[in-house]
Design an enzyme around this catalytic site. Structure first.
Site, short mmCIF file in Angstrom:
data_model
loop_
_atom_site.label_atom_id
_atom_site.label_comp_id
_atom_site.label_asym_id
_atom_site.label_seq_id
_atom_site.Cartn_x
_atom_site.Cartn_y
_atom_site.Cartn_z
N LYS A 14 0.84 -1.20 0.00
CA LYS A 14 0.00 0.00 0.00
C LYS A 14 0.87 1.25 0.00
O LYS A 14 0.60 2.21 -0.72
CB LYS A 14 -0.91 -0.01 1.23
CG LYS A 14 -2.05 -0.99 1.09
CD LYS A 14 -2.80 -1.24 2.39
CE LYS A 14 -3.82 -2.37 2.17
NZ LYS A 14 -4.47 -2.82 3.41
N GLN A 20 -5.00 -1.53 9.64
CA GLN A 20 -4.86 -2.86 9.04
C GLN A 20 -5.49 -3.92 9.93
O GLN A 20 -5.22 -3.98 11.13
CB GLN A 20 -3.36 -3.15 8.80
CG GLN A 20 -3.07 -4.45 8.09
CD GLN A 20 -3.48 -4.47 6.62
OE1 GLN A 20 -3.61 -3.43 5.99
NE2 GLN A 20 -3.72 -5.65 6.08
N ASP A 33 -11.31 3.04 4.35
CA ASP A 33 -11.76 1.65 4.22
C ASP A 33 -13.28 1.55 4.14
O ASP A 33 -13.82 0.50 3.80
CB ASP A 33 -11.31 0.84 5.45
CG ASP A 33 -10.08 -0.01 5.17
OD1 ASP A 33 -9.94 -0.49 4.03
OD2 ASP A 33 -9.27 -0.21 6.11
N1 LIG Z 1 -8.19 -2.39 7.06
C1 LIG Z 1 -7.97 -3.32 6.12
N2 LIG Z 1 -8.29 -3.05 4.84
C2 LIG Z 1 -8.08 -3.98 3.86
O1 LIG Z 1 -8.40 -3.75 2.68
C3 LIG Z 1 -7.49 -5.24 4.23
C4 LIG Z 1 -7.15 -5.46 5.57
N3 LIG Z 1 -7.42 -4.48 6.49
N4 LIG Z 1 -6.61 -6.63 5.97
C5 LIG Z 1 -6.28 -7.68 5.04
C6 LIG Z 1 -7.12 -7.63 3.78
C7 LIG Z 1 -6.47 -8.31 2.61
N5 LIG Z 1 -6.22 -7.28 1.63
C8 LIG Z 1 -5.48 -7.43 0.47
C9 LIG Z 1 -5.03 -6.38 -0.29
C10 LIG Z 1 -4.23 -6.56 -1.41
C11 LIG Z 1 -3.87 -7.82 -1.81
C12 LIG Z 1 -2.99 -8.00 -3.00
O2 LIG Z 1 -2.47 -7.06 -3.56
N6 LIG Z 1 -2.74 -9.24 -3.48
C13 LIG Z 1 -1.90 -9.56 -4.59
C14 LIG Z 1 -0.82 -10.57 -4.21
C15 LIG Z 1 -0.01 -10.17 -3.02
C16 LIG Z 1 1.00 -11.24 -2.60
O3 LIG Z 1 1.73 -11.72 -3.48
O4 LIG Z 1 1.02 -11.58 -1.40
C17 LIG Z 1 -2.72 -10.18 -5.71
O5 LIG Z 1 -3.79 -10.75 -5.39
O6 LIG Z 1 -2.32 -10.11 -6.85
C18 LIG Z 1 -4.34 -8.90 -1.09
C19 LIG Z 1 -5.15 -8.72 0.03
C20 LIG Z 1 -6.65 -6.09 2.12
N7 LIG Z 1 -7.20 -6.24 3.31
#
Ligand SMILES: Nc1nc(=O)c2c([nH]1)NC[C@@H]1CN(c3ccc(C(=O)N[C@@H](CCC(=O)O)C(=O)O)cc3)C=[N+]21
Ligand SMILES: NC(=O)C1=CN([C@@H]2O[C@H](COP(=O)(O)OP(=O)(O)OC[C@H]3O[C@@H](n4cnc5c(N)ncnc54)[C@H](OP(=O)(O)O)[C@@H]3O)[C@@H](O)[C@H]2O)C=CC1
Length: 301
Positions: A54, A98, A121
């Site tokens: 992020k 987070q 969020d």
């Molecule tokens: N307050 C809060 N807001 C959130 O939006 C929030 C959170 N907490 N806690 C956890 C979850 C999970 N989440 C993700 C965001 C980006 C990827 C992401 O970019 N994933 C990549 C891969 C990343 C990797 O390789 O590990 C993809 O799918 O291509 C995944 C999961 C947001 N979350």
């Protein structure tokens, strides 16, 4: 490989971020520097990766980011003090706490403490309520990203039957609200649903947000369905760790009209919409400040 069936979340996120970068440049021109505060409590490795991503994305589009790391034994009261300081800081426009928080902390209390206009969020009850009323409020990033991909893939969503699997406050419930707002007929499934599979097979659109690796295979899908896989599950694959979704991609692919991959699907969209929300929050706060000072001038003169 049916490349035409793949919904490319990375490319779509790049398009959203390009627009965000232009919006940020315009704000810079008005001497506004959009800024996002990210709070990370504890040392969960997955959360650390997300937070780093992020912050990198923010830098790329010209958003200032400030990271606050707190130890895992932080009390809810200590967290509330930090949130209060960030709420009061006019140079901070967005606050992201987070999740998940360590077990001893009161998650709901902390989320409710974030000023609704800095709640990028969209988890504060004021924004949750606004979304369910169909008002334009700060809206959860993952469902917004999913809706963007669906609009790009299906065009008109009106009248389509969408099945959302999962009812969390982060994904399932706001996703259902957005789809309803887009005039879909919406079914929400959860762990207590009777015959979830048969209900899911009726869907034109499937959003899987379950957190169970490869649960949804072809037997859950109507031929020609459009599938958005929100799941991020780390599995051991012959001694190597890798990410898979809630959908069994190889089984689903021959049956679907289109599907998002994991990684490279919804994940990048979540981060892109976080940046979009931060810019929207900065703009709204600047306008609010201006009309406030105009009102003051008005009352003085
Ligand atoms: N307050 C809060 N807001 C959130 O939006 C929030 C959170 N907490 N806690 C956890 C979850 C999970 N989440 C993700 C965001 C980006 C990827 C992401 O970019 N994933 C990549 C891969 C990343 C990797 O390789 O590990 C993809 O799918 O291509 C995944 C999961 C947001 N979350
Ligand atoms: N790509 C991204 O940007 C993001 C990805 N994620 C990922 O999405 C997934 C879901 O996340 P989140 O919503 O936070 O998860 P939660 O664990 O909070 O919610 C999971 C939901 O799935 C339901 N469920 C569990 N088992 C079944 C089943 N067998 N059949 C039907 N429903 C079931 C649960 O039902 P019940 O309510 O009855 O317990 C619950 O509502 C996770 O893999 C997570 O990592 C999350 C956020 C962002």
């Amino acid at each position: 490989m049916s490349a035409h069936k793949l919904i490319d979340g990375k490319a779509a996120a790049a398009r959203v971020l390009l627009q965000v970068r232009e919006d940020v440049a315009r704000l810079h021109g008005q001497a506004i520097q959009p800024a996002l505060a990210v709070i990370l409590v504890g040392s969960d490795p997955a959360s650390q990766v997300y937070v780093r991503n992020k912050i990198l994305r923010a830098e790329e589009v010209g958003i200032r980011s400030v990271e606050h790391r707190l130890p895992s034994d932080t009390s809810t009261e200590q967290l509330l003090i930090l949130i209060g300081q960030l709420n009061a800081d006019p140079a901070i426009h967005g606050i992201l706490l987070q999740l998940p928080l360590p077990a001893q902390m009161d998650e709901l209390r902390a989320l409710e403490a974030i000023a609704p206009d800095k709640d990028v969020d969209g988890f504060h009850s004021q924004n949750v309520g606004g979304l369910s009323q169909g008002r334009a409020v700060l809206t959860p990033c993952t469902p917004s990203g999913c809706l963007y991909l669906l609009e790009q893939t299906c065009g008109d969503l009106r009248g389509k039957h969408a099945v959302v699997i999962g009812r969390s406050n982060i994904v399932g419930k706001p996703m259902a609200a957005l789809l309803l707002k887009a005039d879909c007929s919406v079914t929400v499934l959860h762990s207590r649903s009777h015959d979830a599979q048969a209900l899911c097979r009726q869907a034109d659109i499937v959003i899987a947000a379950v957190g169970r690796a490869r649960l949804i295979d072809a037997s859950w899908l109507k031929p020609g369905a459009v599938v958005i896989d929100v799941g991020i599950n780390r599995i051991d694959d012959d001694g190597r760790s890798r990410l898979v979704g809630d959908v069994d991609f190889d089984s689903a692919l021959p049956h679907v009209a289109a599907i998002t991959p994991v990684p490279g699907g919804v994940g990048p969209m979540t981060i892109a919409f976080l940046m979009k929300n931060t810019v929207a929050a900065a703009l709204a706060q600047h306008h609010a400040l201006r009309s406030q000072s105009e009102a003051v001038c008005h009352s003085i003169y």
